[in-house]
Design an enzyme around this catalytic site. Structure first.
Site, short mmCIF file in Angstrom:
data_model
loop_
_atom_site.label_atom_id
_atom_site.label_comp_id
_atom_site.label_asym_id
_atom_site.label_seq_id
_atom_site.Cartn_x
_atom_site.Cartn_y
_atom_site.Cartn_z
N SER A 120 8.81 1.64 -15.97
CA SER A 120 7.49 1.10 -15.64
C SER A 120 6.51 1.27 -16.79
CB SER A 120 6.90 1.85 -14.45
OG SER A 120 7.62 1.60 -13.30
N HIS A 141 11.72 -5.24 -17.12
CA HIS A 141 10.91 -4.59 -16.09
C HIS A 141 10.71 -5.53 -14.89
CE1 HIS A 141 6.77 -2.79 -14.85
NE2 HIS A 141 7.75 -2.26 -14.14
N GLU A 153 8.89 -8.45 -16.84
CA GLU A 153 8.35 -8.23 -18.19
C GLU A 153 9.54 -7.92 -19.10
OE1 GLU A 153 3.94 -6.33 -18.11
OE2 GLU A 153 5.47 -4.99 -17.34
N ASN A 191 1.48 -2.62 -15.39
CA ASN A 191 1.02 -1.32 -14.91
C ASN A 191 -0.23 -0.81 -15.62
OD1 ASN A 191 2.81 -1.05 -12.83
ND2 ASN A 191 4.44 -0.41 -14.22
C1 LIG Z 1 5.39 0.06 -10.41
C2 LIG Z 1 5.91 -0.98 -11.31
O1 LIG Z 1 6.50 -0.66 -12.34
C3 LIG Z 1 5.68 -2.42 -11.10
C4 LIG Z 1 5.62 -2.90 -9.69
O2 LIG Z 1 6.59 -3.29 -9.13
S1 LIG Z 1 4.13 -2.78 -8.94
C5 LIG Z 1 4.40 -3.50 -7.36
C6 LIG Z 1 4.38 -4.99 -7.42
N1 LIG Z 1 4.53 -5.48 -6.08
C7 LIG Z 1 3.50 -5.85 -5.32
O3 LIG Z 1 2.37 -5.86 -5.76
C8 LIG Z 1 3.85 -6.22 -3.92
C9 LIG Z 1 2.63 -6.48 -3.08
N2 LIG Z 1 3.02 -6.83 -1.73
C10 LIG Z 1 3.49 -8.05 -1.39
O4 LIG Z 1 3.58 -8.96 -2.23
C11 LIG Z 1 3.89 -8.25 0.05
O5 LIG Z 1 3.21 -7.32 0.84
C12 LIG Z 1 5.45 -8.11 0.29
C13 LIG Z 1 6.16 -9.24 -0.46
C14 LIG Z 1 5.99 -6.78 -0.18
C15 LIG Z 1 5.71 -8.20 1.77
O6 LIG Z 1 5.19 -9.41 2.21
P1 LIG Z 1 4.61 -9.61 3.69
O7 LIG Z 1 4.34 -11.07 3.83
O8 LIG Z 1 3.54 -8.64 3.91
O9 LIG Z 1 5.75 -9.11 4.62
P2 LIG Z 1 7.03 -9.83 5.17
O10 LIG Z 1 6.69 -11.10 5.88
O11 LIG Z 1 7.72 -8.76 5.93
O12 LIG Z 1 7.88 -10.14 3.88
C16 LIG Z 1 7.82 -11.35 3.14
C17 LIG Z 1 9.18 -11.61 2.56
O13 LIG Z 1 9.53 -10.52 1.67
C18 LIG Z 1 10.78 -9.94 2.09
N3 LIG Z 1 10.70 -8.51 1.82
C19 LIG Z 1 9.69 -7.67 2.14
N4 LIG Z 1 9.96 -6.43 1.71
C20 LIG Z 1 11.18 -6.48 1.12
C21 LIG Z 1 11.99 -5.52 0.49
N5 LIG Z 1 11.61 -4.25 0.34
N6 LIG Z 1 13.19 -5.92 -0.01
C22 LIG Z 1 13.60 -7.20 0.11
N7 LIG Z 1 12.84 -8.17 0.69
C23 LIG Z 1 11.66 -7.80 1.19
C24 LIG Z 1 10.88 -10.23 3.56
O14 LIG Z 1 12.23 -10.26 3.99
C25 LIG Z 1 10.26 -11.61 3.65
O15 LIG Z 1 11.22 -12.56 3.23
P3 LIG Z 1 11.19 -14.06 3.78
O16 LIG Z 1 9.85 -14.64 3.46
O17 LIG Z 1 12.30 -14.67 2.99
O18 LIG Z 1 11.44 -13.97 5.22
N1 LIG Z 2 8.94 1.81 -7.57
C1 LIG Z 2 8.49 0.73 -8.16
O1 LIG Z 2 7.67 0.00 -7.59
C2 LIG Z 2 8.98 0.37 -9.52
C3 LIG Z 2 9.68 1.27 -10.29
N2 LIG Z 2 10.11 0.91 -11.54
C4 LIG Z 2 10.87 1.87 -12.35
O2 LIG Z 2 12.22 1.83 -11.91
C5 LIG Z 2 12.80 3.12 -12.08
C6 LIG Z 2 13.33 3.59 -10.74
O3 LIG Z 2 12.28 3.61 -9.79
P1 LIG Z 2 12.56 3.65 -8.22
O4 LIG Z 2 13.80 2.89 -7.93
O5 LIG Z 2 11.30 3.31 -7.56
O6 LIG Z 2 12.83 5.21 -8.02
P2 LIG Z 2 13.73 5.94 -6.91
O7 LIG Z 2 13.25 7.34 -6.87
O8 LIG Z 2 13.77 5.12 -5.68
O9 LIG Z 2 15.20 5.85 -7.55
C7 LIG Z 2 15.59 6.51 -8.73
C8 LIG Z 2 17.05 6.87 -8.54
O10 LIG Z 2 17.59 7.32 -9.80
C9 LIG Z 2 18.35 8.47 -9.51
N3 LIG Z 2 18.58 9.27 -10.72
C10 LIG Z 2 17.88 10.33 -11.19
N4 LIG Z 2 18.46 10.79 -12.33
C11 LIG Z 2 19.54 10.00 -12.56
C12 LIG Z 2 20.55 10.00 -13.56
N5 LIG Z 2 20.57 10.89 -14.53
N6 LIG Z 2 21.52 9.07 -13.49
C13 LIG Z 2 21.53 8.14 -12.49
N7 LIG Z 2 20.60 8.11 -11.52
C14 LIG Z 2 19.62 9.03 -11.55
C15 LIG Z 2 17.55 9.19 -8.45
O11 LIG Z 2 18.31 10.20 -7.81
P3 LIG Z 2 17.48 11.48 -7.16
O12 LIG Z 2 16.69 10.88 -6.03
O13 LIG Z 2 18.55 12.41 -6.73
O14 LIG Z 2 16.63 12.02 -8.27
C16 LIG Z 2 17.23 8.02 -7.53
O15 LIG Z 2 18.28 7.71 -6.65
C17 LIG Z 2 11.71 4.01 -12.67
O16 LIG Z 2 11.81 3.99 -14.07
C18 LIG Z 2 10.44 3.31 -12.21
O17 LIG Z 2 9.34 3.59 -13.03
C19 LIG Z 2 9.91 -0.34 -12.05
C20 LIG Z 2 9.27 -1.29 -11.31
C21 LIG Z 2 8.71 -1.00 -10.00
#
Ligand SMILES: CC(=O)CC(=O)SCCNC(=O)CCNC(=O)[C@H](O)C(C)(C)COP(=O)(O)OP(=O)(O)OC[C@H]1O[C@@H](n2cnc3c(N)ncnc32)[C@H](O)[C@@H]1OP(=O)(O)O
Ligand SMILES: NC(=O)C1=CN([C@@H]2O[C@H](COP(=O)(O)OP(=O)(O)OC[C@H]3O[C@@H](n4cnc5c(N)ncnc54)[C@H](OP(=O)(O)O)[C@@H]3O)[C@@H](O)[C@H]2O)C=CC1
Length: 285
Positions: A120, A141, A153, A191
């Protein structure tokens, strides 16, 4: 570059499982690895449940579902899944852990294999530097939930070769995603913009400006966000949110990225959001 047909996904958490599912749906053979059998099985179980929903909704036949599952090979030892064209690493957001994984992958994978990270926020260039193939290391990403979100990304490290970038961009498109080219700076683009908003929402709770539900309602109804920022933080994982903010704070050296003490407190308490059952909200496990 040769065609990409085989992928290893490292880490079977919420992101690794999603990446494996979408890759297998687009026709790739996928090896899904995590550090224990239980964790890999949990990852495969989540994929199975997602595919079942697709079948129930009539978007996929039972045969297609089975075909996708047959293309996913669960493994625990990295060496059992290393003979691939590309690795997408999706382990915990921790530089030490990821560096260790990249060092090992560099030893085990064929010389032509691309090593990509789903990190991330962590520096791709630093991950590349622990390998002997920095020109084949890149950021890929995905956004959460991977099956739904369109963006990838694609992050160039300092040494990333143009043909490697082109191959990953093409792979993202094959997986039904829209790739966007980004350079290697802390938090990339998504992010760097999203996490300061989430942090500010947490400060609103910390300083008593409003309750979590009210902060989320303001942003859902007032800014048309699909989820409020605190619901989104729980969804991402509070440990991941904290790790990203620390990278932004340290990497950009600006106090505006200082993680809210309340976020740190929750993570220290083991309140990691949806995945642990409690964060700003409570969840059934
Ligand atoms: C941290 C990082 O590094 C980067 C990141 O990822 S940051 C996070 C970025 N993501 C976001 O911002 C997500 C924001 N949230 C959303 O867009 C929406 O709330 C959401 C898509 C998650 C759910 O949508 P919703 O309309 O509220 O719910 P819902 O109707 O249940 O779901 C919509 C669709 O998504 C699917 N879905 C929801 N959650 C899911 C999941 N965890 N896995 C797979 N599919 C999923 C549902 O099955 C549904 O599919 P269909 O339209 O094909 O039936
Ligand atoms: N969550 C999000 O929305 C997003 C996350 N990311 C990135 O994706 C990556 C994973 O995030 P996310 O899936 O949410 O995290 P989770 O905590 O759901 O999953 C991470 C997994 O990796 C496992 N793990 C830890 N160390 C090792 C290793 N040495 N070898 C193999 N597996 C290992 C963990 O095991 P254990 O639980 O035992 O530690 C866990 O099962 C991170 O880099 C995160 O920043 C990117 C986009 C969106």
């Amino acid at each position: 570059m040769a065609n990409i047909g085989r992928m290893l996904v490292v880490g079977a958490g919420q992101m690794g499982g999603g990446i494996a599912q979408v890759a297998a749906q687009s026709g790739l053979e996928v090896w899904l690895q995590d550090i224990s059998e239980a964790l890999v099985e949990k990852g495969v179980e989540r994929i199975r449940a997602n595919l079942d929903r697709q079948v129930e909704k009539g978007r996929m036949t039972a045969d297609q579902r089975q075909g996708v599952l047959d293309r996913i090979h669960p493994v625990v030892r990295l060496e059992d899944g290393a003979q691939v064209d590309i690795v997408v690493e999706a382990a915990t957001e921790n530089l030490t852990i990821k560096k260790g994984i990249f060092e090992t992958l560099d030893r085990l994978c064929p010389p032509g294999a691309i090593l990509a990270s789903n990190t991330s926020s962590l520096p791709i260039t630093e991950l590349a530097a622990v390998t002997k193939r920095p020109e084949q290391v890149i950021g890929m990403h995905f956004m959460n939930p991977v099956p739904v979100m369109k963006l990838v990304e694609v992050i160039r490290g300092l040494a990333t070769r143009d043909d490697v970038f082109a191959a990953v961009k093409e792979l993202a498109e094959q997986m039904g995603k829209v790739p966007v080219e980004v350079n290697d700076y802390p938090g990339f683009v998504a992010n760097r913009i999203l996490l300061p908003m989430i942090n500010e929402a947490i400060y609103c709770v910390y300083e008593g400006v409003a309750a979590p539900e009210d902060v989320d309602t303001v942003m859902k109804l007032g800014a048309n966000h699909p989820m409020g920022p605190l619901q989104l933080a729980d969804f991402i994982g509070l440990d991941t949110c904290l790790a990203i903010l620390e990278v932004l704070h340290e990497g950009l050296g600006d106090p505006k990225y200082r993680p809210c003490p309340l976020l740190r407190k929750y993570v220290n308490a083991g309140w990691l959001g949806k995945k642990s059952g409690r964060g700003f909200y409570r969840y059934d496990q």
